[in-house]
Scaffold this active site. Structure first.
Site, PDB file in Angstrom:
ATOM      1  N   ASP A 109       0.943  -1.221   0.005  1.00 44.26           N
ATOM      2  CA  ASP A 109       0.124  -0.069   0.006  1.00 44.26           C
ATOM      3  C   ASP A 109       0.898   1.351   0.119  1.00 44.26           C
ATOM      4  OD1 ASP A 109      -2.321   1.475   0.529  1.00 44.26           O
ATOM      5  OD2 ASP A 109      -1.649   1.866   2.496  1.00 44.26           O
ATOM      6  N   ALA A 133      -0.147   5.362   1.479  1.00 44.22           N
ATOM      7  CA  ALA A 133      -0.150   6.223   2.536  1.00 44.22           C
ATOM      8  C   ALA A 133      -0.478   5.313   3.891  1.00 44.22           C
ATOM      9  CB  ALA A 133      -1.447   7.044   2.472  1.00 44.22           C
ATOM     10  N   ALA A 188     -13.183   9.228  10.325  1.00 50.61           N
ATOM     11  CA  ALA A 188     -12.453   9.384   9.309  1.00 50.61           C
ATOM     12  C   ALA A 188     -11.549   8.343   8.657  1.00 50.61           C
ATOM     13  CB  ALA A 188     -11.685  10.940   9.353  1.00 50.61           C
ATOM     14  N   MET A 227     -10.735   3.565   5.801  1.00 55.38           N
ATOM     15  CA  MET A 227      -9.296   3.987   5.122  1.00 55.38           C
ATOM     16  C   MET A 227      -8.986   2.840   4.129  1.00 55.38           C
ATOM     17  SD  MET A 227      -7.378   6.449   4.795  1.00 55.38           S
ATOM     18  CE  MET A 227      -7.531   7.454   6.118  1.00 55.38           C
ATOM     19  N   LYS A 287     -11.333   7.178  -2.764  1.00 57.56           N
ATOM     20  CA  LYS A 287     -11.712   8.178  -2.039  1.00 57.56           C
ATOM     21  C   LYS A 287     -13.091   8.538  -1.979  1.00 57.56           C
ATOM     22  CE  LYS A 287      -7.594   8.033  -0.336  1.00 57.56           C
ATOM     23  NZ  LYS A 287      -7.402   6.838   0.694  1.00 57.56           N
ATOM     24  N   HIS A 303     -14.665   6.243   0.079  1.00 57.41           N
ATOM     25  CA  HIS A 303     -14.406   6.605   1.415  1.00 57.41           C
ATOM     26  C   HIS A 303     -15.354   7.463   2.023  1.00 57.41           C
ATOM     27  CE1 HIS A 303     -11.117   7.056   4.683  1.00 57.41           C
ATOM     28  NE2 HIS A 303     -12.027   7.545   4.972  1.00 57.41           N
ATOM     29  N   ARG A 307     -10.389  -1.663  -3.673  1.00 56.32           N
ATOM     30  CA  ARG A 307     -10.592  -2.383  -2.564  1.00 56.32           C
ATOM     31  C   ARG A 307     -12.007  -2.553  -1.928  1.00 56.32           C
ATOM     32  NH1 ARG A 307      -5.631   1.020  -0.041  1.00 56.32           N
ATOM     33  NH2 ARG A 307      -3.888   0.033  -1.338  1.00 56.32           N
ATOM     34  N   ASP A 314      -1.613  -1.433   5.934  1.00 58.49           N
ATOM     35  CA  ASP A 314      -1.937  -0.830   7.372  1.00 58.49           C
ATOM     36  C   ASP A 314      -3.431  -0.838   7.566  1.00 58.49           C
ATOM     37  OD1 ASP A 314      -2.129   1.402   5.476  1.00 58.49           O
ATOM     38  OD2 ASP A 314      -2.618   2.471   7.086  1.00 58.49           O
TER      39      ASP A 314
END
Length: 269
Positions: free
Chosen positions: A11, A13, A44, A48, A52, A55, A159, A185
């Site tokens: 990944d 970020a 928020a 993740m 986006k 998200h 994803r 992560d």
């Protein structure tokens, strides 16, 4: 079948750059604030790893956020609201992205060690193609440049579906998927790797799941830090991770262990 590891898909970020994954978090909070809706750091962060706009859609669907939005605007957030939020999000992200491309500690050394084993490096992201191009350009200046970069907008769906991992496999010329590791992560990273049929590794320090800055990690009392690391590990294991490492310095050794296990299993067939 020889399942020696031939590729690692990272990944971006929170895994290889942007310690704590703060670039998107801060922008998500700001775009909702502009509509009068306060979202927490935890809210928020929860989706993740998704594309986006997905998200933002996931945040809007959270019960507390939806109710606060309805109280202010008279109705629950609509798809038009999601797209309006994203229209604000994208230019705000482009203004800050280049400042969040610093490789996380141990990443450069781990990638070098992995490449020295003849292993290829791929990457997936919840960023759009245009966003990750900015991050990749700046990260390259600082020493990190994977062999393959695939963004959510370059495949039919991001994803947790596996398409970005498959595209990386094609770019890198690695098959079967069991010869690749997905490292990320977030829980969506774990789902992506599992859905692609890959060994899946979670990383804690620097992650969105841990959700701390490097400075916070450096000064935190050991007992509290270890408790938070333990909690983050549980989240990633519960999401299906085969392995969870504290930081990227552990990855080359883990790959050696995996390869040795495969050799032992083949020897006993």
């Amino acid at each position: 079948m020889n399942n020696q590891i031939k590729g690692v898909i990272f990944d971006w970020a929170g895994t290889t750059v942007d310690y704590g994954c703060f670039a998107p978090v801060n922008v998500f909070i700001e775009v909702f604030r502009k509509r009068g809706v306060h979202i927490t750091l935890e809210e928020a962060r929860e989706p993740m790893g998704l594309l986006k706009i997905d998200h933002i859609r996931a945040i809007c669907q959270m019960d507390r956020v939806s109710k606060e939005w309805e109280g202010l605007h008279g109705e629950e957030p609509s798809e038009a609201d999601v797209r309006s939020l994203y229209e604000d999000f994208e230019p705000m992200m482009f203004r800050v992205l280049e400042n969040y491309a610093e490789p996380i500690p141990h990443v450069l050394e781990a990638v070098e060690a992995i490449r020295n084993k003849g292993i290829k490096i791929g990457s997936t992201t919840g960023y759009t193609k245009e966003m990750v191009e900015v991050v990749a350009r700046e990260a390259k200046k600082k020493g990190y440049a994977p062999d393959s970069v695939v963004a959510s907008t370059e495949v039919s769906s991001g994803r947790p579906l596996p398409w970005m991992c498959y595209a990386n496999a094609m770019n890198l010329g690695v098959y079967p998927m069991q010869q690749m590791i997905k490292v990320g992560d977030t829980t969506s990273d774990m789902a992506e790797g599992l859905n692609a049929g890959m060994l899946t590794v979670g990383v804690v320090k620097g992650s969105s799941t841990l959700g701390l800055t490097k400075e916070q990690v450096d000064v935190m009392e050991d007992a509290e830090l270890n408790a938070r690391i333990g909690k983050a590990k549980r989240v990633l294991f519960e999401a299906g991770a085969h392995y969870v490492i504290k930081d990227m310095s552990e990855l080359p050794g883990l790959i050696d262990e995996i390869n040795q296990t495969e050799e032992s299993e083949v020897a006993h067939v």
